[in-house]
Design an enzyme around this catalytic site. Structure first.
Site, PDB file in Angstrom:
ATOM      1  N   GLY A  57      -5.324   0.087  -9.634  1.00 18.10           N
ATOM      2  CA  GLY A  57      -6.325   1.062 -10.084  1.00 18.10           C
ATOM      3  C   GLY A  57      -7.749   0.558  -9.997  1.00 18.10           C
ATOM      4  N   THR A 104      -2.248   0.153  -6.558  1.00 15.41           N
ATOM      5  CA  THR A 104      -1.408  -0.746  -7.352  1.00 15.41           C
ATOM      6  C   THR A 104      -2.070  -1.084  -8.682  1.00 15.41           C
ATOM      7  OG1 THR A 104      -0.327  -1.644  -5.410  1.00 15.41           O
ATOM      8  CG2 THR A 104      -0.308  -3.042  -7.351  1.00 15.41           C
ATOM      9  N   GLN A 115      -0.359  -4.884   3.108  1.00 21.60           N
ATOM     10  CA  GLN A 115      -1.676  -5.536   3.140  1.00 21.60           C
ATOM     11  C   GLN A 115      -2.345  -5.269   4.510  1.00 21.60           C
ATOM     12  OE1 GLN A 115       1.107  -7.835   1.764  1.00 21.60           O
ATOM     13  NE2 GLN A 115       0.630  -6.466   0.098  1.00 21.60           N
ATOM     14  N   ARG A 121     -12.264   0.177  -5.194  1.00 18.94           N
ATOM     15  CA  ARG A 121     -12.324  -0.584  -3.945  1.00 18.94           C
ATOM     16  C   ARG A 121     -13.767  -0.717  -3.478  1.00 18.94           C
ATOM     17  NH1 ARG A 121      -7.599   3.131  -1.417  1.00 18.94           N
ATOM     18  NH2 ARG A 121      -5.807   2.087  -2.331  1.00 18.94           N
ATOM     19  N   SER A 154      -5.971  10.874  11.231  1.00 16.69           N
ATOM     20  CA  SER A 154      -5.619  11.488   9.956  1.00 16.69           C
ATOM     21  C   SER A 154      -6.894  12.029   9.313  1.00 16.69           C
ATOM     22  CB  SER A 154      -4.959  10.422   9.087  1.00 16.69           C
ATOM     23  OG  SER A 154      -4.863  10.859   7.763  1.00 16.69           O
ATOM     24  N   ASN A 208       2.690  -6.079  -4.547  1.00 20.74           N
ATOM     25  CA  ASN A 208       1.218  -6.075  -4.462  1.00 20.74           C
ATOM     26  C   ASN A 208       0.780  -4.867  -3.631  1.00 20.74           C
ATOM     27  OD1 ASN A 208       2.431  -7.290  -2.218  1.00 20.74           O
ATOM     28  ND2 ASN A 208       0.890  -8.869  -1.961  1.00 20.74           N
ATOM     29  N   ALA A 209       1.669  -4.380  -2.770  1.00 17.44           N
ATOM     30  CA  ALA A 209       1.377  -3.213  -1.941  1.00 17.44           C
ATOM     31  C   ALA A 209       1.423  -1.935  -2.783  1.00 17.44           C
ATOM     32  CB  ALA A 209       2.418  -3.112  -0.823  1.00 17.44           C
ATOM     33  N   GLY A 210       0.646  -0.961  -2.361  1.00 19.35           N
ATOM     34  CA  GLY A 210       0.722   0.375  -2.964  1.00 19.35           C
ATOM     35  C   GLY A 210       0.522   1.352  -1.831  1.00 19.35           C
ATOM     36  N   HIS A 211       1.573   2.025  -1.406  1.00 15.07           N
ATOM     37  CA  HIS A 211       1.519   2.897  -0.228  1.00 15.07           C
ATOM     38  C   HIS A 211       1.695   4.345  -0.671  1.00 15.07           C
ATOM     39  CE1 HIS A 211       2.743  -0.640   2.633  1.00 15.07           C
ATOM     40  NE2 HIS A 211       1.652  -0.868   1.931  1.00 15.07           N
ATOM     41  N   GLY A 239      -3.969   3.318   4.831  1.00 15.53           N
ATOM     42  CA  GLY A 239      -3.192   4.557   4.934  1.00 15.53           C
ATOM     43  C   GLY A 239      -1.843   4.342   5.619  1.00 15.53           C
ATOM     44  N   LYS A 240      -1.320   3.107   5.495  1.00 13.94           N
ATOM     45  CA  LYS A 240      -0.044   2.774   6.147  1.00 13.94           C
ATOM     46  C   LYS A 240       1.084   3.664   5.649  1.00 13.94           C
ATOM     47  CE  LYS A 240      -0.598  -1.446   4.661  1.00 13.94           C
ATOM     48  NZ  LYS A 240      -1.997  -1.405   4.211  1.00 13.94           N
ATOM     49  N   GLY A 241       1.121   3.878   4.317  1.00 10.50           N
ATOM     50  CA  GLY A 241       2.202   4.688   3.725  1.00 10.50           C
ATOM     51  C   GLY A 241       2.225   6.075   4.330  1.00 10.50           C
ATOM     52  N   ASP A 268      -4.809  -1.019   2.498  1.00 13.87           N
ATOM     53  CA  ASP A 268      -5.128   0.340   2.048  1.00 13.87           C
ATOM     54  C   ASP A 268      -5.706   1.222   3.143  1.00 13.87           C
ATOM     55  OD1 ASP A 268      -4.289  -0.497  -0.482  1.00 13.87           O
ATOM     56  OD2 ASP A 268      -6.305  -1.178  -0.999  1.00 13.87           O
TER      57      ASP A 268
HETATM   58  P1  GDP Z   1      -1.814   1.876   2.252  1.00 18.86           P
HETATM   59  O1  GDP Z   1      -1.725   0.784   1.252  1.00 18.86           O
HETATM   60  O2  GDP Z   1      -2.295   1.382   3.593  1.00 18.86           O
HETATM   61  O3  GDP Z   1      -0.555   2.675   2.369  1.00 18.86           O
HETATM   62  O4  GDP Z   1      -2.955   2.873   1.723  1.00 18.86           O
HETATM   63  P2  GDP Z   1      -3.114   3.401   0.202  1.00 18.86           P
HETATM   64  O5  GDP Z   1      -2.071   4.410  -0.067  1.00 18.86           O
HETATM   65  O6  GDP Z   1      -3.240   2.259  -0.733  1.00 18.86           O
HETATM   66  O7  GDP Z   1      -4.558   4.032   0.294  1.00 18.86           O
HETATM   67  C1  GDP Z   1      -4.863   5.086   1.173  1.00 18.86           C
HETATM   68  C2  GDP Z   1      -5.377   6.270   0.329  1.00 18.86           C
HETATM   69  O8  GDP Z   1      -6.002   7.211   1.183  1.00 18.86           O
HETATM   70  C3  GDP Z   1      -4.266   7.035  -0.350  1.00 18.86           C
HETATM   71  O9  GDP Z   1      -4.768   7.578  -1.530  1.00 18.86           O
HETATM   72  C4  GDP Z   1      -3.933   8.135   0.654  1.00 18.86           C
HETATM   73  O10 GDP Z   1      -3.363   9.283   0.043  1.00 18.86           O
HETATM   74  C5  GDP Z   1      -5.297   8.443   1.186  1.00 18.86           C
HETATM   75  N1  GDP Z   1      -5.333   8.893   2.586  1.00 18.86           N
HETATM   76  C6  GDP Z   1      -4.579   8.485   3.637  1.00 18.86           C
HETATM   77  N2  GDP Z   1      -5.026   9.054   4.776  1.00 18.86           N
HETATM   78  C7  GDP Z   1      -6.086   9.829   4.442  1.00 18.86           C
HETATM   79  C8  GDP Z   1      -7.001  10.636   5.190  1.00 18.86           C
HETATM   80  O11 GDP Z   1      -6.935  10.748   6.410  1.00 18.86           O
HETATM   81  N3  GDP Z   1      -7.989  11.257   4.483  1.00 18.86           N
HETATM   82  C9  GDP Z   1      -8.125  11.141   3.145  1.00 18.86           C
HETATM   83  N4  GDP Z   1      -9.110  11.777   2.545  1.00 18.86           N
HETATM   84  N5  GDP Z   1      -7.276  10.391   2.401  1.00 18.86           N
HETATM   85  C10 GDP Z   1      -6.282   9.729   3.056  1.00 18.86           C
HETATM   86  P1  IMO Z   2      -1.427  -2.528   0.654  1.00 16.04           P
HETATM   87  O1  IMO Z   2      -0.087  -2.791   1.288  1.00 16.04           O
HETATM   88  C1  IMO Z   2      -5.246  -4.177  -0.619  1.00 16.04           C
HETATM   89  C2  IMO Z   2      -5.225  -8.264  -2.194  1.00 16.04           C
HETATM   90  C3  IMO Z   2      -5.519  -8.452  -3.677  1.00 16.04           C
HETATM   91  C4  IMO Z   2      -6.199  -9.815  -3.645  1.00 16.04           C
HETATM   92  C5  IMO Z   2      -5.418 -10.556  -2.559  1.00 16.04           C
HETATM   93  C6  IMO Z   2      -4.322 -11.470  -3.107  1.00 16.04           C
HETATM   94  O2  IMO Z   2      -1.413  -1.456  -0.351  1.00 16.04           O
HETATM   95  O3  IMO Z   2      -2.474  -2.372   1.709  1.00 16.04           O
HETATM   96  P2  IMO Z   2      -1.916 -11.000  -4.140  1.00 16.04           P
HETATM   97  O4  IMO Z   2      -1.522 -10.248  -5.377  1.00 16.04           O
HETATM   98  O5  IMO Z   2      -1.306 -10.503  -2.880  1.00 16.04           O
HETATM   99  O6  IMO Z   2      -1.745 -12.488  -4.297  1.00 16.04           O
HETATM  100  O7  IMO Z   2      -3.516 -10.777  -4.036  1.00 16.04           O
HETATM  101  O8  IMO Z   2      -4.827  -9.554  -1.743  1.00 16.04           O
HETATM  102  N1  IMO Z   2      -4.110  -7.328  -1.899  1.00 16.04           N
HETATM  103  C7  IMO Z   2      -4.290  -6.103  -1.394  1.00 16.04           C
HETATM  104  N2  IMO Z   2      -5.425  -5.412  -1.152  1.00 16.04           N
HETATM  105  N3  IMO Z   2      -4.042  -3.639  -0.340  1.00 16.04           N
HETATM  106  C8  IMO Z   2      -2.910  -4.326  -0.561  1.00 16.04           C
HETATM  107  O9  IMO Z   2      -1.700  -3.871  -0.170  1.00 16.04           O
HETATM  108  C9  IMO Z   2      -2.997  -5.602  -1.164  1.00 16.04           C
HETATM  109  N4  IMO Z   2      -2.086  -6.527  -1.540  1.00 16.04           N
HETATM  110  C10 IMO Z   2      -2.783  -7.580  -1.974  1.00 16.04           C
HETATM  111  O10 IMO Z   2      -6.382  -7.447  -4.153  1.00 16.04           O
HETATM  112  O11 IMO Z   2      -7.523  -9.677  -3.179  1.00 16.04           O
HETATM  113 MG    MG Z   3      -2.410   0.327  -0.664  1.00 15.56          MG
END
Ligand code: GDP
Ligand code: IMO
Ligand code: MG
Length: 429
Positions: free
Chosen positions: A303, A301, A225, A306, A414, A38-41, A15-17, A13
């Site tokens: 809700g 993913t 992840q 964190r 960012s 499991n990812a949510g980007h 901010g890869k997406g 999480d």
């Molecule tokens: P990922 O799994 O690495 O792609 O990251 P997520 O999407 O799960 O979580 C990152 C969250 O931070 C998302 O809600 C993005 O929209 C938000 N985000 C990303 N970059 C920034 C930033 O520079 N500032 C703020 N405030 N939010 C950001």
């Molecule tokens: P992105 O790509 C944050 C965590 C789960 C749990 C552990 C194992 O959005 O960064 P799993 O379902 O993979 O067997 O769960 O890994 N986890 C993540 N935490 N971001 C993710 O993906 C994750 N994918 C799995 O919360 O602790």
């Molecule tokens: Mg994520």
């Protein structure tokens, strides 16, 4: 021409997406190579937010091709829902711009039941998985009983493989986990139509990447992840079931290491973690709550809220070594505005020792106290900054200090979720 990997350095999480969406502009192909839904980007474009679980984060660019590599575990029902959702929002998704490897393993209904059942049986010792069946699917891959896309699109093969494995799964679910089970007819009824829908998207991803590289195109690899959730290098057993480090981009996409030119490590300006497991710089106080609220730190993913804490450069330095980082993309610097003092962990105190390397044992990690360095904060809003020079001096110093501590240049900063809220100081391509 160059090929770039983007991976998470912390616990996901970061901010890869968002960064992949920005960098996709320069690439022809965007490739996922491990993990699953499991990812949510998250990508935010013109105020509209998109969350991608399986489809690579290049999909919002109409001229890019998104590939799901052999190393990804794919829940076909989720993939179809994601395709339909994007189409419903006017994004074109078709067999020309979304391709799945024929060798990618399928997440089956029993994988999800086992994932849930095991967490239930573990009670308060649970890992806090996403419940998407990721671990049980990789387990079957390793024991050579998995079902792949090439099997799904061959009805006879699919039926054969399913009937071979289902007896054992049913026994385990019913007798050991005391869980509900699912019968063969129900699985066939659900999965055979998936085969028809997805067949045109199934191809040899390794060959497609190789052809693109030969034609002089850039390729972007999108990790899921984070490094500290890696099955080998993370906080085992509080990890996911795949290798999340950059080295796995090669295995999980079907290319050789000589093809990689750069590795960008995603660093959130503070630290977060979802699910259980050690987290040395976690803040269980009002500053932690403030980061959680201002950073809107809820899992994309599941809700879930964190857990939040200070930036930990023991963690990021560990990731720099494990991934061979050539650059850092720092996100969410804007969230730190308004704090008088910022802390960065530079080492851990463990009993009488000062550790500068991330310890492998979680027992040891649980006994570590972070050693902090304090930096002055800033009050200015950063969300409109376009250039490094637009940032207040203390924010620039924070970034520079991270560069020094991690010995890696910060190439991208960012300052908000939107595509435009990104400063590319050095282009990784
Ligand atoms: P990922 O799994 O690495 O792609 O990251 P997520 O999407 O799960 O979580 C990152 C969250 O931070 C998302 O809600 C993005 O929209 C938000 N985000 C990303 N970059 C920034 C930033 O520079 N500032 C703020 N405030 N939010 C950001
Ligand atoms: P992105 O790509 C944050 C965590 C789960 C749990 C552990 C194992 O959005 O960064 P799993 O379902 O993979 O067997 O769960 O890994 N986890 C993540 N935490 N971001 C993710 O993906 C994750 N994918 C799995 O919360 O602790
Ligand atoms: Mg994520």
């Amino acid at each position: 021409m160059s090929n770039v990997i983007v991976i998470g350095t912390q616990w996901g999480d970061e901010g890869k997406g968002k960064v992949v969406d920005v960098l996709a502009e320069k690439a022809r192909l965007v490739v996922r190579f491990q993990g699953g839904n499991n990812a949510g980007h998250t990508m935010v474009v013109d105020g509209e937010s998109f969350i991608s679980h399986l489809i690579p984060s290049g999909i919002l660019h109409p001229d890019k091709v998104c590939l799901i590599g052999n190393g990804v575990v794919v829940d076909p029902g989720v993939l179809i829902q994601e395709i339909e959702h994007l189409r419903g929002r006017g994004i074109s998704v078709n067999p020309d711009n979304l391709i799945v490897s024929e060798n990618a393993h399928l997440i089956m209904p029993y994988h999800k039941l086992i994932d849930h059942g095991r967490e239930r049986v573990k009670g308060d010792k649970k890992l806090g998985t996403t419940g998407r069946g990721i671990g049980p699917c990789y387990e079957d891959k390793a024991t050579r009983r998995g079902i792949r896309f090439c099997d799904l699109i061959d009805e006879e093969m699919f039926k054969d493989k399913l009937s071979c494995i289902l007896g054992e799964k049913t026994f385990y679910l019913k007798e050991f986990l005391k869980s509900e089970t699912i019968d063969e007819a129900a699985i066939l009824e659900e999965y055979l139509p998936y085969a028809e829908t997805l067949r045109p998207h199934v191809a040899n991803v390794s060959v497609l990447i190789s052809e693109a590289i030969k034609a002089g195109h850039n390729v972007l690899f999108e990790g899921a992840q984070g490094t500290h959730l890696d099955i080998d290098h993370g906080t085992y057993p509080y990890v996911t079931s795949s290798n999340t480090v950059a080295g796995n981009a090669c295995c999980g996409a079907g290319i050789g290491p000589t093809r990689i030119d750069a590795v960008v490590g995603m660093v959130k300006a503070y630290t977060t973690r979802v699910g259980a497991g050690p987290f040395p710089t976690e803040l269980e106080d009002e500053i932690g709550d403030r980061l959680q609220e201002k950073g809107a730190e809820f899992g994309a993913t599941t809700g879930r809220r964190r857990r939040c804490g200070w930036l930990d450069t023991v963690v990021v330095r560990n990731a720099a070594r494990l991934n061979g980082l050539t650059g850092i993309a720092m996100t969410k610097l804007d969230v730190l505005s308004g704090l008088d003092t910022l802390k960065i962990a530079t080492a851990y105190q463990y009993k009488n020792d000062t550790l500068t390397e991330f310890p492998p044992s979680i027992k040891m990690l649980e006994g570590c106290e972070p050693v902090y360095e304090e930096l002055p904060g800033w009050t200015e809003d950063l969300t409109q900054a376009k250039h490094f020079e637009d940032l207040p001096e203390n924010a620039r110093n924070y970034v520079k200090r991270v560069e020094e501590l991690v010995e890696t240049p910060v190439q991208i900063i960012s300052v908000g979720p939107g595509r435009q809220q990104t400063m590319v100081l050095q282009d990784p391509f």
